[in-house]
Design a protein around this motif. Sequence first.
Motif, PDB file in Angstrom:
ATOM      1  N   VAL A   1       0.872  -1.170   0.000  1.00 53.39           N
ATOM      2  CA  VAL A   1       0.000   0.000   0.000  1.00 53.39           C
ATOM      3  C   VAL A   1       0.908   1.218   0.000  1.00 53.39           C
ATOM      4  O   VAL A   1       1.711   1.411   0.919  1.00 53.39           O
ATOM      5  N   VAL A   2       0.805   2.022  -1.040  1.00 52.69           N
ATOM      6  CA  VAL A   2       1.712   3.147  -1.256  1.00 52.69           C
ATOM      7  C   VAL A   2       0.904   4.428  -1.396  1.00 52.69           C
ATOM      8  O   VAL A   2      -0.105   4.455  -2.114  1.00 52.69           O
ATOM      9  N   VAL A   3       1.353   5.482  -0.729  1.00 55.38           N
ATOM     10  CA  VAL A   3       0.751   6.805  -0.876  1.00 55.38           C
ATOM     11  C   VAL A   3       1.770   7.715  -1.556  1.00 55.38           C
ATOM     12  O   VAL A   3       2.927   7.768  -1.147  1.00 55.38           O
ATOM     13  N   VAL A   4       1.335   8.428  -2.593  1.00 56.46           N
ATOM     14  CA  VAL A   4       2.210   9.371  -3.301  1.00 56.46           C
ATOM     15  C   VAL A   4       1.526  10.727  -3.322  1.00 56.46           C
ATOM     16  O   VAL A   4       0.415  10.857  -3.857  1.00 56.46           O
ATOM     17  N   THR A   5       2.168  11.736  -2.749  1.00 55.31           N
ATOM     18  CA  THR A   5       1.631  13.086  -2.847  1.00 55.31           C
ATOM     19  C   THR A   5       2.163  13.745  -4.118  1.00 55.31           C
ATOM     20  O   THR A   5       3.208  13.374  -4.632  1.00 55.31           O
ATOM     21  N   GLY A   6       1.415  14.705  -4.625  1.00 54.72           N
ATOM     22  CA  GLY A   6       1.813  15.309  -5.899  1.00 54.72           C
ATOM     23  C   GLY A   6       1.774  14.316  -7.037  1.00 54.72           C
ATOM     24  O   GLY A   6       2.578  14.387  -7.978  1.00 54.72           O
TER      25      GLY A   6
ATOM     26  N   THR B   1      -6.456  16.319  -2.556  1.00 52.20           N
ATOM     27  CA  THR B   1      -5.887  16.750  -1.281  1.00 52.20           C
ATOM     28  C   THR B   1      -4.969  17.950  -1.495  1.00 52.20           C
ATOM     29  O   THR B   1      -4.138  17.940  -2.398  1.00 52.20           O
ATOM     30  N   ASP B   2      -5.105  18.942  -0.632  1.00 53.07           N
ATOM     31  CA  ASP B   2      -4.144  20.033  -0.562  1.00 53.07           C
ATOM     32  C   ASP B   2      -3.223  19.723   0.610  1.00 53.07           C
ATOM     33  O   ASP B   2      -3.639  19.783   1.771  1.00 53.07           O
ATOM     34  N   VAL B   3      -1.974  19.392   0.329  1.00 51.86           N
ATOM     35  CA  VAL B   3      -1.067  18.941   1.383  1.00 51.86           C
ATOM     36  C   VAL B   3      -0.710  20.057   2.355  1.00 51.86           C
ATOM     37  O   VAL B   3      -0.158  19.787   3.432  1.00 51.86           O
ATOM     38  N   ALA B   4      -1.011  21.303   2.016  1.00 45.53           N
ATOM     39  CA  ALA B   4      -0.769  22.405   2.942  1.00 45.53           C
ATOM     40  C   ALA B   4      -1.719  22.364   4.144  1.00 45.53           C
ATOM     41  O   ALA B   4      -1.474  23.033   5.144  1.00 45.53           O
ATOM     42  N   ASP B   5      -2.778  21.569   4.048  1.00 44.75           N
ATOM     43  CA  ASP B   5      -3.788  21.447   5.101  1.00 44.75           C
ATOM     44  C   ASP B   5      -3.647  20.076   5.758  1.00 44.75           C
ATOM     45  O   ASP B   5      -3.989  19.053   5.160  1.00 44.75           O
ATOM     46  N   PHE B   6      -3.130  20.037   6.995  1.00 43.61           N
ATOM     47  CA  PHE B   6      -2.908  18.748   7.655  1.00 43.61           C
ATOM     48  C   PHE B   6      -4.203  17.967   7.824  1.00 43.61           C
ATOM     49  O   PHE B   6      -4.209  16.732   7.728  1.00 43.61           O
ATOM     50  N   THR B   7      -5.308  18.655   8.075  1.00 42.71           N
ATOM     51  CA  THR B   7      -6.582  17.951   8.252  1.00 42.71           C
ATOM     52  C   THR B   7      -6.923  17.129   7.012  1.00 42.71           C
ATOM     53  O   THR B   7      -7.371  15.980   7.117  1.00 42.71           O
ATOM     54  N   GLN B   8      -6.695  17.710   5.827  1.00 42.25           N
ATOM     55  CA  GLN B   8      -6.959  16.965   4.593  1.00 42.25           C
ATOM     56  C   GLN B   8      -6.006  15.789   4.437  1.00 42.25           C
ATOM     57  O   GLN B   8      -6.414  14.699   4.014  1.00 42.25           O
ATOM     58  N   VAL B   9      -4.735  15.990   4.757  1.00 44.16           N
ATOM     59  CA  VAL B   9      -3.743  14.921   4.606  1.00 44.16           C
ATOM     60  C   VAL B   9      -4.051  13.771   5.559  1.00 44.16           C
ATOM     61  O   VAL B   9      -3.998  12.593   5.179  1.00 44.16           O
ATOM     62  N   ASP B  10      -4.381  14.105   6.793  1.00 42.13           N
ATOM     63  CA  ASP B  10      -4.676  13.062   7.780  1.00 42.13           C
ATOM     64  C   ASP B  10      -5.944  12.302   7.402  1.00 42.13           C
ATOM     65  O   ASP B  10      -6.008  11.072   7.542  1.00 42.13           O
ATOM     66  N   ALA B  11      -6.934  13.015   6.901  1.00 44.27           N
ATOM     67  CA  ALA B  11      -8.160  12.348   6.444  1.00 44.27           C
ATOM     68  C   ALA B  11      -7.874  11.432   5.263  1.00 44.27           C
ATOM     69  O   ALA B  11      -8.455  10.329   5.158  1.00 44.27           O
ATOM     70  N   ALA B  12      -6.972  11.860   4.380  1.00 48.13           N
ATOM     71  CA  ALA B  12      -6.595  11.014   3.245  1.00 48.13           C
ATOM     72  C   ALA B  12      -5.919   9.734   3.726  1.00 48.13           C
ATOM     73  O   ALA B  12      -6.214   8.634   3.231  1.00 48.13           O
ATOM     74  N   ALA B  13      -5.011   9.860   4.696  1.00 45.89           N
ATOM     75  CA  ALA B  13      -4.339   8.674   5.243  1.00 45.89           C
ATOM     76  C   ALA B  13      -5.348   7.725   5.874  1.00 45.89           C
ATOM     77  O   ALA B  13      -5.248   6.492   5.726  1.00 45.89           O
ATOM     78  N   GLU B  14      -6.315   8.284   6.574  1.00 47.99           N
ATOM     79  CA  GLU B  14      -7.352   7.452   7.207  1.00 47.99           C
ATOM     80  C   GLU B  14      -8.150   6.702   6.154  1.00 47.99           C
ATOM     81  O   GLU B  14      -8.451   5.508   6.304  1.00 47.99           O
ATOM     82  N   ARG B  15      -8.475   7.383   5.061  1.00 48.53           N
ATOM     83  CA  ARG B  15      -9.239   6.729   3.999  1.00 48.53           C
ATOM     84  C   ARG B  15      -8.429   5.630   3.330  1.00 48.53           C
ATOM     85  O   ARG B  15      -8.955   4.555   3.009  1.00 48.53           O
ATOM     86  N   VAL B  16      -7.146   5.882   3.110  1.00 45.34           N
ATOM     87  CA  VAL B  16      -6.288   4.861   2.499  1.00 45.34           C
ATOM     88  C   VAL B  16      -6.296   3.596   3.338  1.00 45.34           C
ATOM     89  O   VAL B  16      -6.460   2.475   2.815  1.00 45.34           O
ATOM     90  N   GLU B  17      -6.131   3.736   4.640  1.00 50.20           N
ATOM     91  CA  GLU B  17      -6.059   2.543   5.498  1.00 50.20           C
ATOM     92  C   GLU B  17      -7.412   1.843   5.593  1.00 50.20           C
ATOM     93  O   GLU B  17      -7.474   0.620   5.738  1.00 50.20           O
TER      94      GLU B  17
ATOM     95  N   GLU C   1      -9.642   1.735   3.095  1.00 53.01           N
ATOM     96  CA  GLU C   1      -9.970   1.081   1.828  1.00 53.01           C
ATOM     97  C   GLU C   1      -8.892   0.123   1.328  1.00 53.01           C
ATOM     98  O   GLU C   1      -9.204  -0.852   0.640  1.00 53.01           O
ATOM     99  N   PHE C   2      -7.640   0.402   1.647  1.00 57.70           N
ATOM    100  CA  PHE C   2      -6.528  -0.411   1.141  1.00 57.70           C
ATOM    101  C   PHE C   2      -5.845  -1.233   2.224  1.00 57.70           C
ATOM    102  O   PHE C   2      -5.189  -2.232   1.923  1.00 57.70           O
ATOM    103  N   GLY C   3      -5.895  -0.789   3.469  1.00 60.70           N
ATOM    104  CA  GLY C   3      -5.160  -1.462   4.537  1.00 60.70           C
ATOM    105  C   GLY C   3      -3.976  -0.624   4.994  1.00 60.70           C
ATOM    106  O   GLY C   3      -3.781   0.511   4.553  1.00 60.70           O
ATOM    107  N   PRO C   4      -3.147  -1.168   5.887  1.00 58.01           N
ATOM    108  CA  PRO C   4      -2.022  -0.419   6.453  1.00 58.01           C
ATOM    109  C   PRO C   4      -1.072   0.109   5.383  1.00 58.01           C
ATOM    110  O   PRO C   4      -0.707  -0.599   4.447  1.00 58.01           O
ATOM    111  N   ILE C   5      -0.654   1.347   5.554  1.00 59.98           N
ATOM    112  CA  ILE C   5       0.258   1.985   4.598  1.00 59.98           C
ATOM    113  C   ILE C   5       1.669   1.448   4.799  1.00 59.98           C
ATOM    114  O   ILE C   5       2.207   1.490   5.904  1.00 59.98           O
ATOM    115  N   ASP C   6       2.270   0.948   3.726  1.00 59.76           N
ATOM    116  CA  ASP C   6       3.642   0.441   3.766  1.00 59.76           C
ATOM    117  C   ASP C   6       4.654   1.517   3.404  1.00 59.76           C
ATOM    118  O   ASP C   6       5.723   1.607   4.018  1.00 59.76           O
TER     119      ASP C   6
END
Length: 336
Positions: A8-13, A62-78, A80-85
Amino acid sequence: MTGKENQVVVVTGASGGIGRAVARAFGARHARVALLARGEQGLGAAADDITRAGGTALEIPTDVADFTQVDAAAERVEKEFGPIDVWVNVAFTSVFAPFSEIEPAEFRRVTEVSYLGYVHGTKAALNRMKPRDRGTIVQVGSALAYRGIPLQSAYCGAKHAIQGFNEALRCELLHDGSRVRTTMVQMPAVNTPQFSWVLSKLPDHAQPVPPIYQPEVAARAVVHAADHPRRREYWVGGSTVGTLAANAVAPGILDRYLARTGYRSQQTGAAKPAGQPANLWQPADRARDFGAHGEFDDKATPRSLQLWASRHHGLLAAAGGALAATALAAWRRAQP
């Protein structure tokens, strides 16, 4: 860690440039790739790339300048996809201009996206990785994390900040005995769409300083770093090695050299296109997809001998040792 095909991979930008190429490279390994960026047109096209490559994509505007959006994105990833590797921080914006022409709000915005965006991504990843005691964070850096150049003061400041932040974090993880890894990949000039969408106040069209590398070179380095995160950082491209070496040995001379050449080498000599978009405040790829490549395919190289050497430094050291031993044995046999 799970196998590479199940990562499970997250890529910003992830909608363009290096981030797009990195996401595609992980998709080719059949990973589940979460794509974080602002431009929905670019995100959709990036998701199609992942699917065609054999992976599974999840688009999260996601606008990465907003931590609330980034944290919500991480929560959604886990969810729907499972633990982030693997979490890869790439997202940035910038302003091409002399410092005196950059407004305070513009400089602040670059810092919020290009530096704090990395802090936010790292925080969101660590909040989930540390309790599990596993995971990897890759910071996509630049030779400009060590060496500032004219016309890019905001970007250079952000990259220097990321370098210091990542070093401090790495020390803390080592102190804690954590198995969460963080590493940084310092990039050369890369043929990305940034030169068509970064806010530019230059009279001529902006360009990367040659030699220029294709984004796939950068992507291979990032994937390798994610697989081998014990190394504190990787340098990509002979130009990165040369720049950092020169800056360590003779920074004052390099200051004067860049003062003479830095303005001209970052402009094509052709007039800046009328109506060029700027992604500082709004994404440039809301209505069109810019892809991974910029406008300099004819000048960019798809390979880096230095990157190959960096990835195989153990093999090269062994080969060098073997050659030295052979030469020594031959010399001894030749002695009377």
